[in-house]
Design a protein around this motif. Structure first.
Motif, PDB file in Angstrom:
ATOM      1  N   TRP A  38      27.605  38.549  39.596  1.00 25.84           N
ATOM      2  CA  TRP A  38      28.189  39.206  40.770  1.00 25.84           C
ATOM      3  C   TRP A  38      27.139  39.408  41.861  1.00 25.84           C
ATOM      4  CZ3 TRP A  38      28.365  44.929  41.864  1.00 25.84           C
ATOM      5  CH2 TRP A  38      29.218  45.228  42.925  1.00 25.84           C
ATOM      6  N   MET A  81      26.857  35.020  49.467  1.00 29.65           N
ATOM      7  CA  MET A  81      27.822  35.460  50.474  1.00 29.65           C
ATOM      8  C   MET A  81      27.109  36.014  51.703  1.00 29.65           C
ATOM      9  SD  MET A  81      30.270  38.727  50.096  1.00 29.65           S
ATOM     10  CE  MET A  81      28.785  39.750  50.065  1.00 29.65           C
ATOM     11  N   LEU A 120      26.313  36.055  43.428  1.00 30.38           N
ATOM     12  CA  LEU A 120      27.420  35.700  44.313  1.00 30.38           C
ATOM     13  C   LEU A 120      27.305  36.460  45.637  1.00 30.38           C
ATOM     14  CD1 LEU A 120      29.811  33.764  43.617  1.00 30.38           C
ATOM     15  CD2 LEU A 120      31.196  35.798  43.247  1.00 30.38           C
ATOM     16  N   GLY A 121      26.916  37.741  45.544  1.00 30.97           N
ATOM     17  CA  GLY A 121      26.743  38.547  46.743  1.00 30.97           C
ATOM     18  C   GLY A 121      25.623  38.031  47.633  1.00 30.97           C
ATOM     19  N   ILE A 132      34.564  33.221  45.582  1.00 31.91           N
ATOM     20  CA  ILE A 132      34.572  34.590  45.060  1.00 31.91           C
ATOM     21  C   ILE A 132      35.855  34.848  44.274  1.00 31.91           C
ATOM     22  CG2 ILE A 132      34.611  37.027  45.726  1.00 31.91           C
ATOM     23  CD1 ILE A 132      32.829  36.234  48.118  1.00 31.91           C
ATOM     24  N   ALA A 161      35.985  40.964  42.959  1.00 31.86           N
ATOM     25  CA  ALA A 161      35.023  40.438  41.982  1.00 31.86           C
ATOM     26  C   ALA A 161      34.111  41.509  41.398  1.00 31.86           C
ATOM     27  CB  ALA A 161      34.177  39.342  42.631  1.00 31.86           C
ATOM     28  N   SER A 162      34.180  42.721  41.907  1.00 28.78           N
ATOM     29  CA  SER A 162      33.323  43.806  41.436  1.00 28.78           C
ATOM     30  C   SER A 162      33.591  44.133  39.958  1.00 28.78           C
ATOM     31  CB  SER A 162      33.577  45.060  42.281  1.00 28.78           C
ATOM     32  OG  SER A 162      33.089  46.213  41.647  1.00 28.78           O
ATOM     33  N   TRP A 220      34.511  40.249  47.618  1.00 29.49           N
ATOM     34  CA  TRP A 220      33.394  40.497  46.692  1.00 29.49           C
ATOM     35  C   TRP A 220      33.379  41.951  46.239  1.00 29.49           C
ATOM     36  CZ3 TRP A 220      28.745  43.362  47.225  1.00 29.49           C
ATOM     37  CH2 TRP A 220      27.766  43.092  46.267  1.00 29.49           C
ATOM     38  N   SER A 259      35.329  33.044  50.840  1.00 31.27           N
ATOM     39  CA  SER A 259      36.095  33.871  49.911  1.00 31.27           C
ATOM     40  C   SER A 259      36.647  33.082  48.722  1.00 31.27           C
ATOM     41  CB  SER A 259      37.233  34.564  50.646  1.00 31.27           C
ATOM     42  OG  SER A 259      38.075  33.613  51.271  1.00 31.27           O
TER      43      SER A 259
END
Length: 538
Positions: free
Chosen positions: A101, A108, A104-105, A118, A246-247, A242, A115
Motif C-alpha cells: 500500500w 501515485m 502504491l502511494g 489502485i 486500498a487502505s 488509495w 486510479s
C-alpha cells in the motif's frame, strides 16, 4: 457534471510542504520509465493477503466448532507453538499488505499511476479475505445471531442472541459480551442479516462469506461515488481511491472484518453526492437508509439541509431554511417509518435504546475513557474505589464537548457547498473519537468523504501511521490489544516507519546500508578496492 466552488478553506490540500524538495519520480516496480502498471507491488499485497488468510485459520476469529480444521491434523495451528506460527504468518501478511500500500502511494504521489491500478490492487488484496475467518473482530457473528433472532420471531432489541434455542453454531460463536446484549444496529441491517441467515442457516462459515458479499454492495457504491465527489470537492481521484479503497482500514477492517459500516458508508457517499448535484430528496432518503443500517449516519442530515438551503432561489435564508428543513424532516419521516416497518413489521423504536450497548466497550482509544482510567489509577493509589464513576464522568464531559463541536460545525456549514460537506466529515470523525466507544473502524465514517478533498503529502503520511495503529489496536482474534504496552510500542514504531516510507523510500537507510555491506563483501572477496580504500559503486 457541474463542478462546485473551491474546496472548503479549512480542508487540507495536496502539494509539497514548504521547503520540501520535489521527489524524483521513482521507477514503477523497479523499472525506471517502464511499465506504468505496478504488477510486483500488487502481487506483493496479494501474497500478503493470502498469508492473512492462512494465518487467520489458526489465529483470527475461529469457530468454537470448526468443520474445516476442527480436531483434524491441522488443529495444532490453534494451540501453543502452532498458534504462535499462525500469528507470525498473519502479521507477516499484514506487513506485506502495508508495504504494498505504501509503495502504491509513492507511485501515485509521483504521478506514475492513476486510479485503475489502485482499484485492481484493492480487488486483489480483498479477494482472498472474502473466504477468510473474521479478522481483528468477531462482530460478524453478532450480525448472524441477531439476524437469526429476527428470522425466528424474536426481538433482537429486547434480548441478546443467547435466547435463541435453535441454530446452535450461530449462537455459540457470538462473543460472550454480546450474548445477552440487545442489537445496536439499525432495523434495515437486521433485515439484511435475517436474509443472510435464511440462506445460510446454521452454517456460520457460509454466513460470514455471504455477509462479506452483501457488504460489497456498499463498497461498490463508494467506488462509484468517490470520483464524482472528487470533481465537486477538489481532490484527486487516485488519492481518494488509495485512501478510501486500498487502505488497510477498508481491506482488512471493513472487508476482512467484516463490518456493516461498509454498507452505511456506501449509502452515505452516494447521498452526499446527490446533495451536491441538487438531488436533495434522493440525498436525504439515502442518508436515512444509511441511518437505518448504522444510526450514526443521521449526523450527516443537518449538514445536507444547509446544502439544500443554498441551492434554493431567493435571498431570504430563514425562509429557505424552513423550507429545506421541513422537506428534509418529511422525507426522513417517510423513509424512517417505511424502513422500520418493512424490517420489523411495525414501527418499533426499541432499537434506539440498543444504541447504549456499544458503551459497554471501554478502552483508551476513546480519549474520555482513557482520561477517566488515568484519573482512577491515580486516585486508586490512595483510596480503594471502583473505576466506573471516573469513566462515566469523563464520558459525560466528552458528550458535552461533542455537542458543542457539532453545533459549531453545523453553524459554520451554513453557506452550504463544499464547506458544509467538509464540516460534516469532520463531525463524523469527531463523533467516532469523542462518543464512547471509539472502535477503530468507526473512523471510516467521515474519513471516506474527507478522502475526496485535497490532501497534503505530510497529511497522507499521518494517515498511514494512524491506519496501521487502528488495525493493530485489536488482536486478530477480535480482543483489544491496547493494554499490551510493548505491543502498542512496536505498533507505533511500525506505523511511524511506514509513514516516513511514504515520503522517502527506506527512510532509515536500512536497505542502502545492507547493499553497501553486500558490495563491500563482494569487493573484498575479489580483492577489488577503489583508490582511497573505498569500495567502488555499483
Amino acid at each position: 457534471m457541474a463542478t462546485t466552488t473551491d474546496p472548503a478553506p479549512d480542508a487540507p490540500s495536496l502539494g509539497q510542504d514548504p521547503g520540501t524538495p520535489a521527489e524524483a519520480s521513482p521507477a514503477v516496480d523497479g523499472v525506471r520509465g517502464g511499465s506504468p502498471f505496478p504488477y510486483r507491488t500488487i502481487a506483493m499485497g496479494t501474497i500478503g493477503s493470502l498469508l492473512l488468510l492462512l494465518g487467520a485459520l489458526g489465529a483470527a476469529g475461529i469457530l468454537i466448532r470448526d468443520p474445516v480444521i476442527g480436531a483434524g491434523p491441522l488443529s495444532w495451528l490453534r494451540y501453543g507453538h502452532g498458534r504462535m506460527l499462525a500469528n507470525a504468518v498473519l502479521y507477516g501478511g499484514f506487513a506485506l499488505v502495508v508495504w504494498a500500500w505504501v509503495r502504491l502511494g509513492r507511485y501515485m504521489l509521483a504521478g506514475r499511476i492513476g486510479s485503475k491500478p489502485i482499484l485492481v490492487a484493492a480487488a486483489c488484496w480483498m479477494g482472498p479475505l472474502i473466504i477468510s475467518p473474521p479478522l481483528f473482530t468477531r462482530d460478524v457473528f453478532s450480525y448472524l445471531g441477531q439476524g437469526a433472532q429476527l428470522l425466528h420471531g424474536l426481538n433482537p432489541y429486547a434480548h441478546g442472541p443467547a435466547e435463541l434455542t435453535i441454530l446452535p453454531n450461530v449462537v455459540q460463536n457470538v462473543h460472550p459480551v454480546w450474548q445477552t446484549t440487545p442489537a445496536p444496529y439499525g432495523p434495515l441491517f437486521l433485515l439484511v442479516a435475517k436474509g443472510i441467515v435464511a440462506v445460510t442457516g446454521d452454517n456460520v462459515i457460509a454466513g460470514v462469506i455471504v455477509t462479506r458479499l452483501v457488504l460489497l454492495v456498499g463498497l461498490g457504491a463508494m467506488v462509484w461515488a468517490l470520483p464524482r465527489l472528487v470533481r465537486h470537492l477538489g481532490g484527486k481521484v487516485p488519492i481518494a481511491m488509495w485512501l478510501a479503497v486500498a487502505s488497510p482500514m477498508t481491506v482488512i477492517h471493513l472487508v476482512g472484518g467484516p463490518h456493516n459500516d461498509l454498507l452505511m458508508i456506501g449509502a452515505l457517499t452516494v447521498g452526499v453526492l446527490a446533495a451536491l448535484e441538487r438531488k436533495h430528496v434522493l440525498a436525504v432518503a439515502l442518508v436515512t437508509v444509511g441511518m437505518l443500517i448504522k444510526p450514526t449516519a443521521a449526523i450527516a442530515l443537518p449538514f445536507l439541509v444547509w446544502v439544500w438551503v443554498n441551492h434554493l432561489p431567493g435571498d431570504n435564508r430563514m425562509r429557505n431554511l424552513v423550507k429545506a428543513g421541513a422537506a428534509s424532516l418529511g422525507i426522513f419521516a417517510v423513509v424512517f417509518v417505511a424502513g422500520t416497518w418493512v424490517s420489523l413489521g411495525s414501527v418499533n423504536l426499541g432499537w434506539v435504546t440498543g444504541l447504549k450497548a456499544p458503551q459497554l466497550v471501554t478502552n483508551w482509544l476513546n480519549p474520555s475513557t482513557g482520561i477517566g482510567q488515568i484519573v482512577y489509577t491515580v486516585v486508586h493509589l490512595v483510596v480503594n474505589v471502583p473505576e466506573s464513576p471516573f469513566v462515566t464522568v469523563a464520558r459525560l464531559f466528552s458528550w458535552l464537548a461533542l455537542a458543542v463541536f457539532f453545533v459549531r460545525q453545523w453553524w459554520k456549514a451554513r453557506f452550504g457547498g463544499n464547506e458544509a460537506i467538509f464540516r460534516m466529515a469532520m463531525t463524523l470523525l469527531a463523533t467516532a473519537i469523542l462518543a464512547p466507544p471509539t472502535l477503530p473502524w468507526y473512523l471510516t465514517w467521515g474519513f471516506v468523504v474527507a478522502a475526496a478533498f485535497p490532501w497534503r503529502r505530510r497529511h497522507l503520511a499521518i494517515v498511514v501511521a494512524v491506519a496501521i495503529f487502528l488495525v493493530m489496536a485489536y488482536y486478530p482474534t477480535g480482543e483489544q490489544a491496547l493494554y499490551d504496552w510493548w505491543f502498542v510500542a512496536v505498533t507505533i514504531a511500525f506505523g511511524l516507519y511506514a509513514a516516513a516510507s511514504l515520503l522517502r523510500p527506506d527512510p532509515l537507510g536500512l536497505v542502502g546500508a545492507w547493499q553497501r555491506q553486500r558490495a563491500g563483501s563482494a569487493a573484498a572477496s575479489t580483492g577489488t578496492v577503489a583508490e582511497g580504500g573505498q569500495v567502488p559503486a555499483r
